[in-house]
Design a protein around this motif. Sequence first.
Motif, short mmCIF file in Angstrom:
data_model
loop_
_atom_site.label_atom_id
_atom_site.label_comp_id
_atom_site.label_asym_id
_atom_site.label_seq_id
_atom_site.Cartn_x
_atom_site.Cartn_y
_atom_site.Cartn_z
N ASN A 519 1.21 -1.58 0.56
CA ASN A 519 -0.17 0.35 0.16
C ASN A 519 0.63 1.21 0.20
O ASN A 519 0.36 2.33 0.45
CB ASN A 519 -0.82 0.51 1.02
CG ASN A 519 -0.23 0.11 2.20
OD1 ASN A 519 0.95 -0.04 3.11
ND2 ASN A 519 -0.51 0.11 3.28
N THR A 520 2.04 1.13 -0.94
CA THR A 520 2.84 2.02 -0.61
C THR A 520 3.39 2.91 -2.09
O THR A 520 3.79 1.73 -2.58
CB THR A 520 4.40 1.62 0.73
OG1 THR A 520 4.30 1.64 1.58
CG2 THR A 520 5.47 3.63 0.03
N MET A 521 2.78 3.67 -2.26
CA MET A 521 3.62 4.14 -3.66
C MET A 521 4.57 5.29 -3.62
O MET A 521 4.24 6.01 -3.31
CB MET A 521 2.07 4.72 -4.39
CG MET A 521 2.02 5.68 -4.09
SD MET A 521 0.24 6.68 -4.85
CE MET A 521 -0.53 7.59 -4.35
N THR A 522 5.30 5.30 -5.06
CA THR A 522 6.50 6.10 -4.63
C THR A 522 6.22 7.05 -6.31
O THR A 522 5.92 6.51 -7.12
CB THR A 522 8.04 5.17 -4.81
OG1 THR A 522 7.97 4.68 -4.11
CG2 THR A 522 8.70 6.38 -4.97
N LEU A 523 6.30 8.46 -5.49
CA LEU A 523 5.75 9.11 -6.55
C LEU A 523 7.26 10.18 -7.18
O LEU A 523 8.64 10.98 -6.27
CB LEU A 523 5.09 10.64 -6.22
CG LEU A 523 3.53 9.78 -5.49
CD1 LEU A 523 2.50 10.88 -4.68
CD2 LEU A 523 2.56 9.31 -6.66
N THR A 524 7.28 10.45 -8.19
CA THR A 524 8.77 10.90 -9.15
C THR A 524 8.19 12.01 -9.36
O THR A 524 7.30 12.63 -9.42
CB THR A 524 9.24 10.02 -9.92
OG1 THR A 524 7.75 9.77 -11.01
CG2 THR A 524 9.21 8.83 -9.44
N ASN A 525 9.30 12.71 -10.30
CA ASN A 525 9.75 14.50 -11.38
C ASN A 525 8.04 13.58 -12.61
O ASN A 525 7.45 14.64 -12.30
CB ASN A 525 10.38 14.77 -11.31
CG ASN A 525 11.11 14.07 -12.29
OD1 ASN A 525 12.21 13.31 -11.16
ND2 ASN A 525 11.75 14.11 -13.02
N PHE A 526 7.52 12.32 -12.53
CA PHE A 526 7.30 12.72 -13.43
C PHE A 526 5.88 12.05 -13.19
O PHE A 526 4.69 12.36 -13.75
CB PHE A 526 7.63 11.22 -14.36
CG PHE A 526 8.74 10.91 -15.42
CD1 PHE A 526 9.09 12.16 -15.19
CD2 PHE A 526 9.49 10.50 -15.76
CE1 PHE A 526 10.79 12.53 -16.37
CE2 PHE A 526 10.96 10.29 -16.34
CZ PHE A 526 11.37 10.98 -16.07
N ASN A 527 5.45 11.73 -11.96
CA ASN A 527 3.68 12.44 -11.05
C ASN A 527 3.84 13.47 -11.02
O ASN A 527 2.26 13.33 -10.72
CB ASN A 527 4.53 11.59 -10.05
CG ASN A 527 4.04 9.70 -10.62
OD1 ASN A 527 5.55 9.17 -10.09
ND2 ASN A 527 3.51 9.25 -11.31
#
Length: 830
Positions: A519-527
């Motif tokens: 249930n952990t999501m990683t957000l990058t600069n593309f998000n």
Amino acid sequence: MNQRKHLTLIAAGSAFLASLPLVNVFDHYTWAVRSFLVVAVMCGVGLVVRSMRAPAWAPTGAMALAALLSLTWLYRSHDEFLGVLPSPGTIEHFGQLLRTASEEMSEYATPVGDRDGFLFLATLGVAVVALLVDFFAVVLRRPALAGLPMLAIYSVPVTVDTDTTSPLPFALGAIGFLWLLVTDNVDRVRRFGRRFTGDGRDVDLWEPSPLASAGQRLGLIGIAVAVFIPFVPFAMPAGILDSLGAGGGGGGAGIGNGKNGKSVSMFALLSGQLTRDKAFDMVKVTNVDDDHPFYLRFNVLEDLNSRGFAARPITGGAAVSNGFGKPEWGPSVKATTHQAKIEVTNELAISFMPIYTWPSKIDKLSNQWSFDPKTAVVYSNKDTTAKKTFNITYQRADITPDQLRGAAPLNPGDPALKDLATAPGNPFVKSKVDERIKGLTTEYDKVKALYDFFSPDNGFVYDTSTGPDTSGTKIADFLQNKRGYCAQYAAAFGWMLREAKIPARVAFGFARGGNRSGNTMTLTNFNLHAWTEVYFPGYGWLPFDATPSTAIGGSVATSYLPTAGTAANDDDQLNRPGANGNPSTDPSAPAAQADTHDNPGNTGSSSNSADASTGTKVADFLTSAAGVTLLSVIVLALLLAMPAVARNRTRRRRLTFAAPAPVGTPVPTGDGPTMAVIPDSGVLLAAKQDAHRAWDELVDTMVDYRVPVDEAETPRATVERLVKKERLRDQAESGARLISTAEEHARYARQPLTGRELKSAISAVESAFAVNATRKVRLMARFLPPSVLRRWRTSVSTGSSGVAVSMGRGWDAVMRTLSVRRMVTRRADR
């Protein structure tokens, strides 16, 4: 060459080298070509005027006039006199270019294209710097002051670039500055007449003195330290770079602190991050009990003028520990409460905290952070988001379309909403809005009609390569071309809503990430993402995302606005593309067809995918802090090993003696081994070379072990001194005498001597030197042999002196040919 003319040339070259950091700002090299032409013309004019014995102020004025004429020729307004002479229209055109550049600074992310305003500003800046450098270095003879304008031009890319600035242009600019200082100091020393060394040797005019050589070495070491130390993570205590660069990006690649968004354009930042060539983790979100969360949100833009949307300074609100108040929706709206853990990396260093709306509780966040209920923004004037971890409890409303259709009408006299429902005049936007909302009565229906206008079915395409244009004219262009990225969709939708007298603003945050672990999501600069928020009485500000959902990985459909095509994104397997723009130029292409090569969470079954993944991991490691540190250590180790490698190679070459010659008459050499006189044969030259190489090796060994070398001594006197002062005994003494005898015969006798014992003799002497030397001297002789370093310094000094003399002779010849006085004299002789 007249020294002032020589300094003019050096000053121009140094000024242009100082401008090279601007390569980090521009996408092409047009600015460099134009700047070089202007500086070259200024330098040429300065050389000609100084050859005429003009007053000291005349060359500076002539160079300024040359710069004006060059700028007039490069940036024509078509109102010039005779095509090149500036007119009032030219000056007005220059002012318009500067105003355009000032306006576009907040709209474009680096690197920028060849826009006339930016090009003119860069060329003008380089010309001014060149003029100031010439004035300080040549006119005032204070070259150190020239470093101020040179440093000022370097501060431009450091300030505006959101990515790490390349150290190479800075190093070139520093070399230009040192070049200027060295040239001026050499000229000052020349005025004292001839120079001599401590032993009475005459020193050439261009040969640096020992003190100057030491200064150059210290300057070179200083530049190397300034450039490479920041790349070593353990070189500074943790947090120092972050505290110093909090306004510039924290980790060097993140978004800078905008101080409530007023000093940094959110559109420019968003465009710059979306067009980067790789993904950087910015936020990690663990959703405890929300399987389909909405977007994380960190800022809003509420001001709208002819230049587009802009942020207002946030001054209201209270510390997060004092609570958040209640959302505007009433008890008729079904709302659920959820929790999440948010971790911000060093790549996101801004003064706005990414949160879910509407928050009801935030733990583990200091009171330096405040919550503004008007904008629903958590902000700080003293801290940044970098490396922050906190827990948030928030409410999520389930609002239906029927509820929004039944919302109370807007109060046009409400002062809090009045300026959020007006738009600058734009005939094209007005006609489109009137066409779309004609006959509609409820606010929701008007919003839905304008929202549907941006559908892919209407020809709209997602594309990150169109630039961060949000002004009135650019918005009209976007509505006509129907191609842009999320910020343009959000700004255009908000503009049209305000034209329809509906309160709207632009929000910035993150779409849902494509890289999930549980249930952990990683957000990058593309998000990173932008969308529009619309105000409904009784319900507050609600998000509407007009960007085509098929182009946004993690696009979310709201309960009051179901969006066709979002089902393909429910698993969040898409990640926004980077520099490649829209993954599909076909608006009807399904989301599953998008190129997801930038998504670190994607895996493929083919070998090509595995190879690409391996290559990506290697590239990521090499660009990470650990990779850069490892490469730095390897490069440093190779550089430190070069002297030892060169010394060993020289020793092997010297000790590869020729084959033994036929033995002749034995010659005694003392108590040690004997040698033989070689008959007159073809091996005489080889024998002499062997003796000379052996003696050269002995001298270099003395230099390596800090044994004094007197070049005025004969080989026999040198060996006697070594035996006495260095206490050479047994094999070392015999070996030294053997080498001395061989060198004496090679120098003075008709026939040289030879023997197999030269190599072992050198080894015996070196062993004796090592026994008598300290540990430091032995280590230096092994890894940083002074004989090699001395030879390299001599080669560099000789080479640079030769280049300087050649350049001086060349320029002397050119100036003699172009000398005005010589031309006048020739004409008078006729």
